[in-house]
Design an enzyme around this catalytic site. Structure first.
Site, PDB file in Angstrom:
ATOM      1  N   ARG A 122       0.841  -1.274   0.011  1.00 55.57           N
ATOM      2  CA  ARG A 122       0.079  -0.022  -0.065  1.00 55.57           C
ATOM      3  C   ARG A 122       0.844   1.300  -0.027  1.00 55.57           C
ATOM      4  NH1 ARG A 122      -3.212  -3.185   3.218  1.00 55.57           N
ATOM      5  NH2 ARG A 122      -5.031  -3.823   2.364  1.00 55.57           N
ATOM      6  N   GLU A 238      -5.424  16.782 -12.542  1.00 58.42           N
ATOM      7  CA  GLU A 238      -5.386  17.036 -13.940  1.00 58.42           C
ATOM      8  C   GLU A 238      -7.071  17.300 -14.080  1.00 58.42           C
ATOM      9  OE1 GLU A 238      -3.197  15.160 -16.822  1.00 58.42           O
ATOM     10  OE2 GLU A 238      -4.364  15.790 -18.327  1.00 58.42           O
ATOM     11  N   HIS A 249      -0.405  17.495 -27.650  1.00 58.68           N
ATOM     12  CA  HIS A 249      -0.603  16.344 -27.398  1.00 58.68           C
ATOM     13  C   HIS A 249      -1.941  15.486 -28.003  1.00 58.68           C
ATOM     14  CE1 HIS A 249       2.944  16.728 -24.539  1.00 58.68           C
ATOM     15  NE2 HIS A 249       2.871  15.581 -24.431  1.00 58.68           N
ATOM     16  N   HIS A 266       7.711   9.776 -28.729  1.00 56.61           N
ATOM     17  CA  HIS A 266       6.590  10.803 -28.204  1.00 56.61           C
ATOM     18  C   HIS A 266       6.907  12.274 -28.486  1.00 56.61           C
ATOM     19  CE1 HIS A 266       3.689  12.137 -25.415  1.00 56.61           C
ATOM     20  NE2 HIS A 266       4.682  12.965 -24.639  1.00 56.61           N
TER      21      HIS A 266
END
Ligand SMILES: NC(=O)c1ccc[n+]([C@@H]2O[C@H](COP(=O)([O-])OP(=O)(O)OC[C@H]3O[C@@H](n4cnc5c(N)ncnc54)[C@H](O)[C@@H]3O)[C@@H](O)[C@H]2O)c1
Ligand SMILES: [Zn+2]
Length: 364
Positions: A122, A238, A249, A266
């Site tokens: 975790r 975001e 993008h 990219h």
């Protein structure tokens, strides 16, 4: 060459505040940086054969007691399988919740190792030591971690901030030339989308930057981290402001997908995407033609981009309809309104897009 005082940028993400240290020779201070970030003696370094081949020895000098976990990198290895290998290595070595994980590589290693750190027991402490320009200016900052699924990129992940990021531009010396340039396109993205002063510095220092002069690189990398840090501090997950970083993008992702992630790096796809966004903004009268020419010239000066003139413009629209940036049927598009100023719009029509793609040289 080591510099005693790396630049320090503080990232104030709502879920965690942490320092980013940037400078030639910063790697030598990694041990102290981990101590300061609360890392205990149990330290694991997730890296790749390529990165360890070049930089494993200097890293070992700095962290002699750490345990390496070496997994293949490259986009097609950014999978749950890779994360599993990291979990298994941690378990086998007896790592418990007091362990700290350090990623030492490009964005693939950072995203995959970061996701392992976010989820192993975790969550254990995480530090990033990015070794590509793209990871130094983008992937290592902001806490997005995750992997690809066969059905698409970055479909599984978490927001999990590191406790410290250490960036040494010396490690960029071994990066393939194309990979380095691909990172510079993302630097240009920050400048055009939100920081005119940064754009000016990049244009002024283009020579030393492309020669990978670390004296020129350090302040530019630091400026990118500062911009991303400020945006992340205001919009960690975001939902709003962070979307300006998607400049270039929307079209970029479509071109990457249309070429099956094989032809374009990219950053190269983002370079095309920025040109497309500038074309749309200019046609709308939002961006002055002179600014569009400035951006185009900056991109051209970095060198040739792989051709895209055999691709169909209409097919790109189809890819964009499936993008994560579509919200309730509307495509979010970042349009520059000048160097360093941008706006997010949701009303770009298919006609406008097609016209821009044809201006890039794509087929009907
Ligand atoms: N988390 C984020 O916010 C974020 C942001 C941008 C990109 N990303 C992710 O980052 C990934 C791309 O990252 P990348 O461009 O760094 O690619 P990468 O990690 O695949 O690295 C590119 C290549 O460079 C090699 N390499 C790395 N460092 C080197 C060095 N110092 N010298 C020589 N070779 C070296 C690697 O072995 C690899 O072959 C994508 O998966 C993308 O989704 C994440
Ligand atoms: Zn990007």
């Amino acid at each position: 060459m080591s510099h005693p005082h790396p630049l320090r940028i503080d990232i104030a993400a709502p879920s965690r505040a942490y320092p980013v240290l940037v400078g030639s020779g910063a790697l030598a201070q990694l041990g102290a940086a981990l101590d300061a970030a609360g890392f205990g003696p149990s330290r694991y370094v997730v890296s790749s054969p390529t990165v360890m081949g070049f930089w494993g020895e200097p890293l070992h000098q700095v962290l002699p007691d750490s345990t390496p976990i070496v997994v293949p990198d490259g986009e097609r290895h950014k999978t749950l399988g890779g994360v599993s290998r990291i979990y298994e290595a941690l378990l086998k070595a007896g790592a418990d919740r007091s362990a700290g994980l350090l990623t030492f590589g490009g964005g693939v290693i950072g995203d995959m190792g970061g996701f392992a750190a976010a989820t192993y027991m975790r969550g254990i402490l995480l530090a990033h030591v990015p070794t590509t320009l793209l990871a130094q200016v983008d992937a290592a900052i902001g806490g997005k971690v995750g992997v690809n699924l066969p059905g698409g990129k970055n479909l599984v992940g978490a927001f999990y901030q590191p406790s410290v990021v250490v960036i040494d531009p010396e490690v960029l010396a071994t990066l393939p030339r194309r990979e380095f340039r691909a990172g510079l396109y993302e630097v240009i993205k920050y400048g055009v989308a939100c920081d005119a002063a940064l754009f000016g510095i990049v244009m002024r220092d283009l020579g030393p930057l492309t020669r990978r002069d670390t004296g020129a690189l350090s302040p530019v990398i630091a400026a990118c981290c500062r911009v991303k840090g400020e945006i992340v501090a205001g919009d960690e997950r975001e939902s709003g402001g962070r979307r300006v970083l998607n400049f270039g993008h929307t079209v970029g992702h479509a071109l990457e997908a249309a070429t099956k992630y094989r032809r374009l790096l990219h950053g190269e796809a983002v370079a095309y995407g920025m040109l497309a966004a500038c074309a749309i903004a200019c046609a709308r009268g939002v961006l002055p033609a002179a600014d569009r020419a400035t951006v185009a010239s900056a991109i051209a000066q970095l060198g040739p981009l792989p051709p895209v003139n055999d691709l169909s413009a209409a097919a790109q629209l189809e890819f964009m309809r499936h993008d994560k940036k579509v919200h309730e049927g509307r495509l979010h598009f970042v349009l520059p309104a000048g160097i360093g100023v941008s706006q997010i719009v949701t009303d770009v029509s298919e006609d406008e897009l097609l016209r821009a793609l044809r201006e890039l040289g794509l087929d009907e």
